[in-house]
Enzyme design. Structure first.
Site, PDB file in Angstrom:
ATOM      1  CG  ASP A  78      -0.235  -0.170   2.518  1.00  0.00           C
ATOM      2  OD1 ASP A  78       0.882   0.367   2.667  1.00  0.00           O
ATOM      3  OD2 ASP A  78      -0.775  -0.844   3.413  1.00  0.00           O
ATOM      4  CG  ASP A  80       1.642   4.188   4.242  1.00  0.00           C
ATOM      5  OD1 ASP A  80       0.484   3.976   4.625  1.00  0.00           O
ATOM      6  OD2 ASP A  80       2.479   3.281   4.056  1.00  0.00           O
ATOM      7  CG  ASP A 166       8.185   2.142  12.384  1.00  0.00           C
ATOM      8  OD1 ASP A 166       8.615   2.727  11.368  1.00  0.00           O
ATOM      9  OD2 ASP A 166       7.315   1.245  12.320  1.00  0.00           O
TER      10      ASP A 166
HETATM   11  P1  ATP Z   1       3.499  -2.236   5.122  1.00  0.00           P
HETATM   12  O1  ATP Z   1       4.224  -2.733   3.941  1.00  0.00           O
HETATM   13  O2  ATP Z   1       3.073  -3.311   6.047  1.00  0.00           O
HETATM   14  O3  ATP Z   1       2.386  -1.276   4.790  1.00  0.00           O
HETATM   15  P2  ATP Z   1       4.612   0.078   6.351  1.00  0.00           P
HETATM   16  O4  ATP Z   1       5.951   0.356   6.961  1.00  0.00           O
HETATM   17  O5  ATP Z   1       4.205   0.947   5.205  1.00  0.00           O
HETATM   18  O6  ATP Z   1       4.607  -1.434   5.959  1.00  0.00           O
HETATM   19  P3  ATP Z   1       2.267   1.065   7.664  1.00  0.00           P
HETATM   20  O7  ATP Z   1       1.507   0.500   8.812  1.00  0.00           O
HETATM   21  O8  ATP Z   1       1.569   1.253   6.373  1.00  0.00           O
HETATM   22  O9  ATP Z   1       3.547   0.149   7.503  1.00  0.00           O
HETATM   23  O10 ATP Z   1       2.850   2.445   8.171  1.00  0.00           O
HETATM   24  C1  ATP Z   1       3.352   3.447   7.291  1.00  0.00           C
HETATM   25  C2  ATP Z   1       4.518   4.168   7.922  1.00  0.00           C
HETATM   26  O11 ATP Z   1       4.065   4.834   9.116  1.00  0.00           O
HETATM   27  C3  ATP Z   1       5.657   3.278   8.392  1.00  0.00           C
HETATM   28  O12 ATP Z   1       6.537   2.964   7.359  1.00  0.00           O
HETATM   29  C4  ATP Z   1       6.312   4.149   9.442  1.00  0.00           C
HETATM   30  O13 ATP Z   1       7.087   5.156   8.866  1.00  0.00           O
HETATM   31  C5  ATP Z   1       5.101   4.799  10.099  1.00  0.00           C
HETATM   32  N1  ATP Z   1       4.616   3.991  11.249  1.00  0.00           N
HETATM   33  C6  ATP Z   1       3.680   3.024  11.237  1.00  0.00           C
HETATM   34  N2  ATP Z   1       3.489   2.533  12.462  1.00  0.00           N
HETATM   35  C7  ATP Z   1       4.309   3.204  13.285  1.00  0.00           C
HETATM   36  C8  ATP Z   1       4.566   3.163  14.679  1.00  0.00           C
HETATM   37  N3  ATP Z   1       3.931   2.311  15.470  1.00  0.00           N
HETATM   38  N4  ATP Z   1       5.497   4.018  15.172  1.00  0.00           N
HETATM   39  C9  ATP Z   1       6.128   4.906  14.377  1.00  0.00           C
HETATM   40  N5  ATP Z   1       5.943   4.982  13.060  1.00  0.00           N
HETATM   41  C10 ATP Z   1       5.036   4.149  12.510  1.00  0.00           C
HETATM   42 MG    MG Z   2       2.216   0.945   4.317  1.00  0.00          MG
END
Ligand code: ATP
Ligand code: MG
Length: 468
Positions: A78, A80, A166
């Site tokens: 996805d 962001d 994170d």
């Molecule tokens: P995925 O491929 O699972 O979507 P993702 O890293 O993009 O991985 P998301 O849950 O979509 O995960 O979160 C988007 C972004 O938001 C992360 O890459 C990170 O930068 C930030 N993020 C998400 N959760 C947290 C958290 N608990 N603490 C700090 N930053 C976070």
């Molecule tokens: Mg994501």
């Protein structure tokens, strides 16, 4: 990772980027010809959001998994977006959006089934307030007694935002203004080394949000990354903090861990790092009771096979339901509980029903499995007994049951080394492959134990089920 990125990155790597906070940060910027993030690899809708925010005078960056995965040569799950527009401003620009979340308020922009998540730049919390009622209507910043952030809605600028994320490789920003990739936290270096590193002091970051423990394990397993030693070290001691996280959030996170195609390695890592017991306490208790016994070995094997089969199905784009995996995780606890109740003179059927309810409710206190999934798991369990009754009437009714296929798959997996169960699952495999005539023959050739004569007891004499 593309060779291009690797080659160009080694050139820029000498530019210092290692800082642990926003104030003394210096960015590494990769120009368009120095990285492999191209608009062709980004969803059209995510691009629309980036351009539209820019047109309205706001900053907008692709960030997180979208940038990270493309740089790793993968297809992002996805996209962001991070922006300096507030959630309300985002909502006013996009009619197809809705605001969600209290702990972390953000906008979802909806394009059919695709959701683009747009988050406003976050900053550090200077003096976080405790969860006690403070009368703070803005609800921007709150911390629990365990140091957990209950509200993370303090807005800041892009640099602040990078240091609130994170992991370093989740804090890479891509802009459609000049197509560059911007790195404040040394994420590009970590990406090149395939290392997962928390930004800031790991223990504080886990205390602020224990879900980061699960994210570390999930991302490391999914992307085949090594967790940096400082990031890994506090996990076994701090994993207990997960017991303070809401069951709804743990349901979401567990699904991501189990349904991302690396469930088996994630499960192993959760156990090795002392995390699994805070999510699946009944399962871990059952596995640790008599680890060398045949039953425990069978259960270990059953879980392993179920996780492998889930990973395989996801890779082949076949449908999967989390209900199946929860039915597997709770199978041995269910058997033990049912045996206890039978020992207390509860009839077999009632004992199983009651055990199913109790075991599932206990699990739901930690991981908030919605009822529509816990019901399916219970149906799979209930069908296990019925699958061993090969009387004609029962066989046809089980065969037509909505959950037959899941229950049959469950039986095949749990058969393991058990010869009786293997025979039974083979019977059902043959039955499904047979035509009507053959099915009839199979049913007629099954030898049934003679029906027991029913003995009616007077109601008065019958002892009632024990209360527990
Ligand atoms: P995925 O491929 O699972 O979507 P993702 O890293 O993009 O991985 P998301 O849950 O979509 O995960 O979160 C988007 C972004 O938001 C992360 O890459 C990170 O930068 C930030 N993020 C998400 N959760 C947290 C958290 N608990 N603490 C700090 N930053 C976070
Ligand atoms: Mg994501």
């Amino acid at each position: 990772m593309s060779g291009l990125f690797k080659r160009l990155f080694s050139r820029t790597a000498s530019k210092k980027a290692t800082t642990s906070n926003a104030s003394d940060s210096e960015a590494v910027i990769l120009k368009r010809d120095q990285h492999c993030v191209s608009r062709k690899k980004i969803s059209k809708n995510a691009l629309k959001v980036l351009y539209k925010l820019n047109e309205n005078g706001f900053q907008a960056y692709l960030v997180g998994g979208g940038v990270r995965d493309i740089l790793l040569g993968l297809q992002p799950k996805d996209f962001d977006v991070a922006t300096d527009a507030t959630p309300e401003q985002v909502k006013s620009i996009f009619k197809n959006s809705r605001l969600i979340g209290r702990r972390f308020r953000l906008a979802h922009i909806l394009y059919g089934r695709e959701v683009i998540e747009v988050a406003t730049f976050r900053a550090n919390h200077d003096e976080p307030q405790k969860t006690k009622k403070t009368g703070n209507k803005n609800d921007q910043s709150r911390t629990s007694d365990h140091g957990m952030l209950m509200r993370d809605n303090v807005y800041g600028n892009m640099v602040d935002d990078a240091f609130r994320r994170d992991f370093t490789l989740n804090a890479l920003y891509y802009t459609v203004r000049d197509f560059s990739v911007i790195d404040y936290t040394n994420g590009l270096n970590d990406l090149a080394e395939r290392k997962l590193r928390l930004i800031g002091e790991p223990e504080d970051r886990y205390r602020e949000d224990p879900v980061r423990i699960l994210r570390a394990i999930r991302l490391a397993c999914k992307l085949n990354l090594t967790i940096g030693s400082e990031t890994a070290k506090p996990i076994p001691q701090l994993s207990e903090l997960l017991t303070h996280v809401s069951s709804a959030r743990l349901w979401d996170e567990s699904n991501k861990m189990l349904l991302s195609g690396s469930a088996e390695s994630t499960w192993n890592a959760l156990r090795e790092r002392n995390v699994a017991r805070y999510l699946f306490s009944q399962t871990i208790t059952a596995l640790e009771q008599k680890p060398e016994s045949f039953e425990t070995q069978q259960f270990e094997q059953f879980i392993k096979m179920a996780l492998q089969s889930t990973d395989k199905r996801i890779k082949s784009q076949l449908p999967v339901t989390p209900a199946f995996l929860y039915a597997v995780f709770l199978w041995a606890p269910l058997q033990q509980k049912a045996q206890q109740l039978i020992g207390k003179k509860l009839p077999f059927y009632e004992a199983n029903q009651k055990a199913a309810t109790q075991v599932m409710e206990k699990q739901r206190q930690t991981i908030g499995i919605p009822k529509r999934f816990s019901m399916v798991a219970k149906e799979i369990w209930a069908l296990q007994n019925r699958l061993s009754n090969l009387r004609k009437k029962n066989v046809y009714s089980v065969f037509q049951h909505q959950r037959f296929r899941a229950a049959y798959d469950f039986l095949c997996l749990r058969a393991g080394d058990d010869a009786e169960l293997q025979k039974l699952s083979k019977w059902w495999t043959d039955f499904q492959e047979a035509d009507d005539l053959e099915q009839n023959k199979m049913l007629n050739s099954v030898s049934h134990p003679p029906k027991k004569k029913r003995r009616f007891k007077s109601k008065k004499k019958r002892s009632g089920p024990p209360s527990n």
